[in-house]
Design an enzyme around this catalytic site. Structure first.
Site, PDB file in Angstrom:
ATOM      1  N   PHE A 112     -18.707 -18.824 -30.951  1.00 39.92           N
ATOM      2  CA  PHE A 112     -19.322 -18.696 -29.625  1.00 39.92           C
ATOM      3  C   PHE A 112     -20.843 -18.735 -29.675  1.00 39.92           C
ATOM      4  CE2 PHE A 112     -20.107 -14.369 -30.793  1.00 39.92           C
ATOM      5  CZ  PHE A 112     -20.957 -13.799 -29.851  1.00 39.92           C
ATOM      6  N   LYS A 113     -21.418 -18.477 -30.859  1.00 33.04           N
ATOM      7  CA  LYS A 113     -22.880 -18.515 -30.978  1.00 33.04           C
ATOM      8  C   LYS A 113     -23.424 -19.903 -30.644  1.00 33.04           C
ATOM      9  CE  LYS A 113     -22.522 -14.351 -32.862  1.00 33.04           C
ATOM     10  NZ  LYS A 113     -22.786 -13.853 -34.175  1.00 33.04           N
TER      11      LYS A 113
END
Length: 484
Positions: A112-113
């Site tokens: 998700f980064k």
């Protein structure tokens, strides 16, 4: 939009200032001076938007059109998401028995980064090209941040990136995603320590304000406001995907379950909640349970050591974004926040004041999940849905199973999935399942690697300073001799 330090002793800055700063000069973290409120009409309009368009709306609110005009902003965000594997960027998977999983991992590094860092890198490049500047980014990682940060800026001519990774404490794939990038502007250090220990030299370097300014240093950890801002979008998207309707009064509530380590994703959820999004938050952590203890008992204190778990990206003892949450829930009280955080830094132990703990436990519920529960959850989710969870996502789904098994599931719930199972074959095997590994991940095994060791007993802070000074000198040489 102006930004202020949570500790109240630094001048306010605009979005560009917050983007390039990391920590504020007083050691605090930047937060918006005032939060815009979203009314029912705005929510009704936003409910029709794609994830990509929600990011654009939120960024327009918090950046300011005088800094990045709307046309430019739209282009930057479209460019940021151009390499994501899913056409919708993020995707909601609706599984059996009310299990909703929001897949946040369709970016290049399967985590998700990628969402926040791809946008943040675009904003950086925009300002750097305008100002004809160079920056050196310093990042400490427990696994996913480093590879996503490298991916977002590798090959950029006006950015150098230094990443400190905890050798042996992240998965093999996570490590290879960092050490196989051989671009000239990427510098990876393998630290003989855990992710909290490698944060210490970074914090020491950033505490030297003159050094930071002289070398144009910044961080892309979740101390950076831009990352928190972009992460707010997936709370709005989760709400609109899971709510039965936005045409009723009062608006229905959706519970969002957030696996977290340093607390940046949780801080984004708390801000979205404060803006008027009708969500309740449940935070899932592994056995490194400082956030769980803080929510349950007001006990914000360190344990003796970081515990190694299957959800390795959450093996963190110092969740620095809790400072943002304390500031937010104390009514933007920087004096109280400063006193609390200074006490924590001095004694590594803090008991929240009663009123602050009460507000925190109203805003957030929590669960701490063992490795055994993680593997059981991964196995159950596969058995019921033929769906592979990563160990971090499993902490959130474990919370969902606990609620449904005990008959406490009365409102829609969305579990955030921060990473793909393909990054954690060891955990998948520990759950008795068969890993699925894409060809580009398999190819990492055969690539050349580059990683500079930081050994115990060496002066990590001095090594970091020397590297930064060398990069600054090289950049100045390039400016003087642009043909080289």
């Amino acid at each position: 939009m102006w930004y202020t330090s949570t500790r109240g002793m630094a001048p306010r800055v605009n979005f560009e200032g917050a983007l390039f700063s990391g920590y504020a000069p007083d050691g605090g973290l930047y937060m918006p001076e005032e939060l815009p409120k979203v009314d029912k009409e705005t929510l009704r309009h936003w409910s029709t938007l794609s994830y990509r368009s929600l990011v654009k709306e939120l960024c327009a609110l918090f950046i300011g059109l005088e800094l990045i005009p709307r046309h430019d902003l739209n282009e930057l965000i479209d460019q940021a998401f151009s390499r994501f594997r899913h056409r919708d960027v993020v995707h909601l998977c609706k599984l059996k028995n009310g299990l909703n999983i929001l897949e946040l991992w369709h970016g290049v590094t399967y985590a998700f980064k990628d969402l926040s860092l791809s946008c943040t890198a675009q904003f950086l490049q925009y300002f750097l090209e305008k100002r004809k500047k160079h920056v050196t980014i310093v990042v400490g990682t427990s696994g996913d941040t480093g590879s996503a940060a490298i991916e977002s800026v590798q090959g950029s001519k006006n950015v150098d990136i230094i990443v400190l990774l905890p050798k042996g404490h992240c998965s093999k794939i996570q490590e290879l995603q960092m050490t196989t990038v051989l671009k000239e502007n990427v510098h990876v250090f393998g630290v003989e320590g855990n992710s909290d220990e490698l944060d210490e030299p970074i914090k020491a370097v950033f505490a030297d304000v003159a050094f930071v300014q002289r070398h144009n240093l910044m961080s892309l950890n979740s101390i950076n406001w831009s990352r928190v801002l972009v992460q707010m979008a997936h709370y709005f998207f989760a709400y609109f995907q899971c709510t039965p309707s936005v045409d009723v009064h009062p608006l229905p509530t959706v519970e969002v379950v957030v696996p977290t380590g340093a607390g940046g994703n949780l801080a984004a959820g708390c801000i979205a909640q404060k803006m008027g999004l009708p969500i309740c938050l449940a935070v899932a952590v592994n056995r490194n349970n400082i956030i769980h203890r803080t929510v349950q008992k007001g006990d914000f204190s360190l344990c003796e050591a970081v515990k190694t778990t299957l959800a390795s990206a959450m093996d963190i003892q110092v969740p620095y974004n809790m400072e943002r949450i304390f500031w937010l829930l104390s009514g933007s009280d920087s004096q109280t926040t400063r006193a609390l955080m200074e006490q924590f830094e001095r004694t590594q132990s803090l008991h929240l004041p009663k009123d602050l703990h009460s507000k925190l436990s109203e805003a957030v519920t929590s669960e701490s999940v063992s490795d055994e529960a993680i593997t059981q959850t991964m196995a159950r989710c596969w058995e019921e849905n033929q769906y592979l969870l990563c160990p971090h996502s499993a902490t959130a789904v474990n919370y969902h199973y606990q609620q449904t098994d005990s008959g406490q599931s009365s409102i829609p719930r969305c579990c955030l999935a921060p990473a793909s199972a393909v990054k954690f074959p060891e955990a998948v095997q520990a759950a008795g399942l068969t890993p699925e590994t894409p060809t580009e991940i398999l190819a990492l095994e055969h690539k050349e690697t580059r990683c500079i060791p930081m050994r115990r007993g060496e002066d990590w802070t001095q090594m970091l300073r020397d590297t930064i000074e060398g990069l600054s000198q090289r950049w100045k040489g390039c400016v003087v001799n642009p043909s080289e």
